[in-house]
Write an enzyme that holds these catalytic residues in place. Structure first.
Site, PDB file in Angstrom:
ATOM      1  N   GLU A 131       8.218  34.760  13.455  1.00  0.00           N
ATOM      2  CA  GLU A 131       8.313  33.107  13.322  1.00  0.00           C
ATOM      3  C   GLU A 131       7.883  32.815  11.798  1.00  0.00           C
ATOM      4  OE1 GLU A 131       9.167  31.290  15.778  1.00  0.00           O
ATOM      5  OE2 GLU A 131       9.127  32.981  17.361  1.00  0.00           O
ATOM      6  N   LYS A 187      -5.000  39.979  14.459  1.00  0.00           N
ATOM      7  CA  LYS A 187      -5.709  39.463  13.030  1.00  0.00           C
ATOM      8  C   LYS A 187      -5.349  38.159  13.076  1.00  0.00           C
ATOM      9  CE  LYS A 187      -4.428  39.382   8.780  1.00  0.00           C
ATOM     10  NZ  LYS A 187      -5.311  38.123   8.302  1.00  0.00           N
ATOM     11  N   CYS A 206       4.611  24.139  10.638  1.00  0.00           N
ATOM     12  CA  CYS A 206       5.943  24.570  10.291  1.00  0.00           C
ATOM     13  C   CYS A 206       7.055  23.533  10.705  1.00  0.00           C
ATOM     14  CB  CYS A 206       6.018  25.914  10.669  1.00  0.00           C
ATOM     15  SG  CYS A 206       5.723  26.288  12.726  1.00  0.00           S
ATOM     16  N   GLU A 229      10.074  26.084   0.533  1.00  0.00           N
ATOM     17  CA  GLU A 229       9.068  25.487   1.338  1.00  0.00           C
ATOM     18  C   GLU A 229       7.961  24.983   0.378  1.00  0.00           C
ATOM     19  OE1 GLU A 229       7.129  28.284   4.027  1.00  0.00           O
ATOM     20  OE2 GLU A 229       7.081  26.654   5.660  1.00  0.00           O
TER      21      GLU A 229
HETATM   22  P1  NDP Z   1       1.118  34.332   5.512  1.00  0.00           P
HETATM   23  O1  NDP Z   1       2.624  35.124   5.703  1.00  0.00           O
HETATM   24  O2  NDP Z   1       0.747  34.625   4.112  1.00  0.00           O
HETATM   25  O3  NDP Z   1       0.221  34.967   6.274  1.00  0.00           O
HETATM   26  C1  NDP Z   1       0.308  35.126   7.655  1.00  0.00           C
HETATM   27  C2  NDP Z   1      -0.358  36.177   8.435  1.00  0.00           C
HETATM   28  O4  NDP Z   1       0.038  37.504   7.868  1.00  0.00           O
HETATM   29  C3  NDP Z   1      -1.887  36.036   8.069  1.00  0.00           C
HETATM   30  O5  NDP Z   1      -2.579  36.394   8.995  1.00  0.00           O
HETATM   31  C4  NDP Z   1      -2.036  37.099   6.965  1.00  0.00           C
HETATM   32  O6  NDP Z   1      -3.028  37.396   6.448  1.00  0.00           O
HETATM   33  C5  NDP Z   1      -1.157  38.163   7.147  1.00  0.00           C
HETATM   34  N1  NDP Z   1      -0.486  38.879   6.219  1.00  0.00           N
HETATM   35  C6  NDP Z   1      -0.305  38.784   4.874  1.00  0.00           C
HETATM   36  N2  NDP Z   1       0.460  39.935   4.267  1.00  0.00           N
HETATM   37  C7  NDP Z   1       0.429  40.654   5.395  1.00  0.00           C
HETATM   38  C8  NDP Z   1       1.250  42.059   5.317  1.00  0.00           C
HETATM   39  N3  NDP Z   1       1.657  42.622   4.254  1.00  0.00           N
HETATM   40  N4  NDP Z   1       1.238  42.723   6.290  1.00  0.00           N
HETATM   41  C9  NDP Z   1       0.731  42.197   7.487  1.00  0.00           C
HETATM   42  N5  NDP Z   1       0.185  40.735   7.646  1.00  0.00           N
HETATM   43  C10 NDP Z   1       0.062  40.324   6.491  1.00  0.00           C
HETATM   44  O7  NDP Z   1       1.367  32.765   5.926  1.00  0.00           O
HETATM   45  P2  NDP Z   1       0.506  31.658   5.689  1.00  0.00           P
HETATM   46  O8  NDP Z   1      -0.906  32.300   6.559  1.00  0.00           O
HETATM   47  O9  NDP Z   1       0.214  31.254   4.504  1.00  0.00           O
HETATM   48  O10 NDP Z   1       0.986  30.497   6.705  1.00  0.00           O
HETATM   49  C11 NDP Z   1       1.959  29.784   6.272  1.00  0.00           C
HETATM   50  C12 NDP Z   1       3.184  30.058   6.658  1.00  0.00           C
HETATM   51  O11 NDP Z   1       3.453  30.280   8.110  1.00  0.00           O
HETATM   52  C13 NDP Z   1       4.246  29.323   6.041  1.00  0.00           C
HETATM   53  O12 NDP Z   1       5.502  29.689   5.717  1.00  0.00           O
HETATM   54  C14 NDP Z   1       4.733  28.347   7.388  1.00  0.00           C
HETATM   55  O13 NDP Z   1       5.978  27.904   7.478  1.00  0.00           O
HETATM   56  C15 NDP Z   1       4.918  29.658   8.282  1.00  0.00           C
HETATM   57  N6  NDP Z   1       4.602  29.337   9.788  1.00  0.00           N
HETATM   58  C16 NDP Z   1       5.596  29.391  10.598  1.00  0.00           C
HETATM   59  C17 NDP Z   1       5.519  28.729  12.055  1.00  0.00           C
HETATM   60  C18 NDP Z   1       6.622  29.075  12.816  1.00  0.00           C
HETATM   61  O14 NDP Z   1       6.444  28.840  14.179  1.00  0.00           O
HETATM   62  N7  NDP Z   1       7.707  29.471  12.622  1.00  0.00           N
HETATM   63  C19 NDP Z   1       4.473  28.235  12.642  1.00  0.00           C
HETATM   64  C20 NDP Z   1       3.419  28.247  11.520  1.00  0.00           C
HETATM   65  C21 NDP Z   1       3.415  28.662  10.223  1.00  0.00           C
HETATM   66  P3  NDP Z   1      -4.332  36.816   5.218  1.00  0.00           P
HETATM   67  O15 NDP Z   1      -4.065  35.376   5.571  1.00  0.00           O
HETATM   68  O16 NDP Z   1      -5.358  37.089   5.943  1.00  0.00           O
HETATM   69  O17 NDP Z   1      -3.980  37.225   4.112  1.00  0.00           O
END
Ligand code: NDP
Length: 506
Positions: A252, A177, A286, A410
């Site tokens: 991550e 997804k 990130c 963050e």
């Molecule tokens: P989110 O945690 O909001 O979403 C990440 C993914 O998880 C999306 O596909 C989202 O879907 C999905 N999701 C949301 N809720 C659920 C759930 N309950 N169960 C399963 N999946 C779910 O993060 P963001 O998309 O806002 O990304 C930003 C964040 O990602 C920042 O905190 C950043 O630091 C982190 N990040 C970390 C990295 C690393 O390598 N450590 C690299 C890049 C980013 P949808 O968006 O469709 O709701």
């Protein structure tokens, strides 16, 4: 309007609900395509397709997996330009960045794991026991089965493929997804998978929201491993569901990375890189260093030079090659970032540059007829159109304590703070004072100090005198609330496999 579709069992399929929701272009704030509003029924269908494909795919020789994945690499490279344009439109990032980083890296991910699949080797141990017992222990490394891959919006195709490529290369089949906020390039990838001849069901992509699709993937009993990149709060929720089901988990998560600058650094190199490490991709990486600590003798000079460079960055139309900083990915995130700028002010921060919504226009060359009716020639006119999307000026703040909320939470946007420090002990303590531990950057020409501080920083990655210099063989991931597990290199291939020890008595 263009409809994105799910990719299940090798075909493009409509969601079970028959419903779609708007996909918004961040630069304009307007809907430009439709996203399937999928749910648990689509995840079930995708998991069934993945289960069906697993026996054959896991038994496919690595050479054949290599050949198929390399075809995918060629197709991504062939379509670099349309993919880069799509990524920029969907995410708001400058097209120049999508062209030079995001899409080439997606191809590199598949290339790296296509070849790695042929190099995954198993250990064996010759055992001598009491009483002359002699045995050979060997380790089988078998694909876990169906893997769930969930990725965020900041580097959409780059991070999506960073999970899918090792999973498929290891012999797993996948239900994936992408973020609902940036689904377009994952959709385009599904078409390339069909063209590349990836067998049906090996990769299944279900679009939709986290609560409906992501949580159904995490909770599905037949999905044996979850590889997730996203926010720490979502990671916690995933762990709560998946851990009692004894799934393998790679998380991550968020970061609040320190960038530590000593007075003995290579100043010009540091300055240019610090502008990049602060504001690349609108600060929505990130790995960006959002807390900048500067050794006091250099602080005033750094402040002057940094602010001058940052204020000359061009915030603009993502489609314009001259743009340095594009649009923030969504209205919700735009408002969150602005709320942190307000918070910083209430905490006593001084805005040195930026701090406001940026007004951005797009200059589109257009061919229009000339005034004389006789004349059929056309002149090119530049049409200037205001973009009503989500633009924020790159922002630098000083005067904040290391432990205030602005410096602890963050923000994930074009906002950095600068702080002076006096001693190594002080800066290490301040750098480590956050709940996160993803990446740190260190600038010094003193080799002993570089090694000493690197070993003391609570961080999964330390860059010394560079930033985002990636080698795909290295372990990638964070400590503390930045996650568990490592991606990259053989770590990722191992994650998608189970080890089995076989002991054969001679
Ligand atoms: P989110 O945690 O909001 O979403 C990440 C993914 O998880 C999306 O596909 C989202 O879907 C999905 N999701 C949301 N809720 C659920 C759930 N309950 N169960 C399963 N999946 C779910 O993060 P963001 O998309 O806002 O990304 C930003 C964040 O990602 C920042 O905190 C950043 O630091 C982190 N990040 C970390 C990295 C690393 O390598 N450590 C690299 C890049 C980013 P949808 O968006 O469709 O709701």
């Amino acid at each position: 309007m263009h409809k994105i579709e799910n990719y299940i069992g090798g075909e493009m399929v409509t969601p079970a609900s028959g419903e779609y929701f708007d996909n918004i272009e961040p630069a304009t704030g307007e809907a430009y395509s439709l996203i399937p509003d999928s749910d648990g029924r689509d995840v079930n269908l995708a998991t069934d397709a993945a289960k069906l494909a697993f026996p054959a795919w896991s038994a496919t020789p690595p050479e054949e997996r290599f050949a198929i994945l390399m075809r995918l690499v060629s197709l991504i490279e062939r379509d670099l330009e349309p993919l880069a344009l799509a990524e920029s439109k969907d995410n708001g990032k400058p097209v120049s960045l999508a062209r030079s980083v995001d899409i080439p890296r997606a191809a590199a991910n598949f290339r790296f794991y296509a070849t790695a699949a042929m190099h995954l080797a198993n250990e064996s141990h010759e055992t001598f026991g009491i009483g002359g017992v002699h045995a050979i222990n060997y380790t089988l490394r078998q694909p876990v089965g169906v893997a769930g891959c969930i990725s965020p919006w900041n580097l959409p195709l780059y991070l999506f493929t960073w999970k899918i490529a090792p999973a498929i290369a290891a012999g797993c089949t996948v239900v994936a997804k992408p973020s609902e906020v940036t689904p377009m390039t994952a959709h385009l990838l599904s078409k390339l998978c069909i063209e590349a001849g990836l067998p049906p069901g090996v990769l299944n992509i279900v679009h939709g929201t986290g609560p409906k699709v992501g949580s159904a993937i995490v909770a599905h009993k037949d999905i044996k491993a979850i590889s997730f990149t996203g926010g720490t709060a979502t990671g916690e929720e995933i762990a709560r569901v998946a851990a009692p089901m004894f799934k393998k988990l790679s998380l991550e998560l968020g970061g609040k990375n320190p960038n530590i600058i000593f007075a003995d650094c290579n100043y010009d190199e540091m300055l240019a890189t610090t502008v990049r490490s602060s504001f690349s991709n609108q600060g929505e990486i990130c790995l960006c260093g959002s807390r900048i600590f500067v050794e006091r003798p250099h602080y005033d000079q750094f402040k002057r030079d940094f602010v001058e460079r940052v204020s000359s960055l061009k915030v603009g139309d993502p489609n314009d090659p001259a743009t340095d900083v594009g649009a923030i990915v969504s209205k919700q995130h735009f408002e969150k970032i602005l709320s942190y700028v307000d918070l910083a002010k209430t905490e006593g921060g001084r805005i040195l540059t930026g701090g406001s919504i940026a007004s951005v226009s797009s200059s589109v060359p257009s061919v229009v007829p000339t005034a004389t009716t006789e004349n059929t020639d056309a002149d090119t006119e530049i049409i200037v159109r205001k973009l009503n999307g989500y633009f924020i000026e790159p922002t630098v703040i000083e005067g904040l304590a290391h432990d205030c909320r602005t410096n602890q939470e963050e923000i994930f946007g074009p906002v950095v703070t600068i702080m002076p420090f006096d001693t190594e002990e002080e800066v290490i303590a301040h750098a480590n004072s956050v709940r996160y531990g993803l990446a740190a950057t260190l600038w010094t020409e003193n080799l002993s100090r570089a090694h000493r501080i690197s070993s003391k920083l609570e961080s999964g990655i330390v860059w010394v005198n560079c930033w985002m210099l990636r080698d795909l063989r290295t372990p990638f991931g964070g400590v503390k609330d930045s996650g568990i597990g490592r991606e990259g290199g053989f770590e990722a291939l191992k994650f998608f496999t189970e080890e089995k020890n076989v002991c054969v008595r001679m």
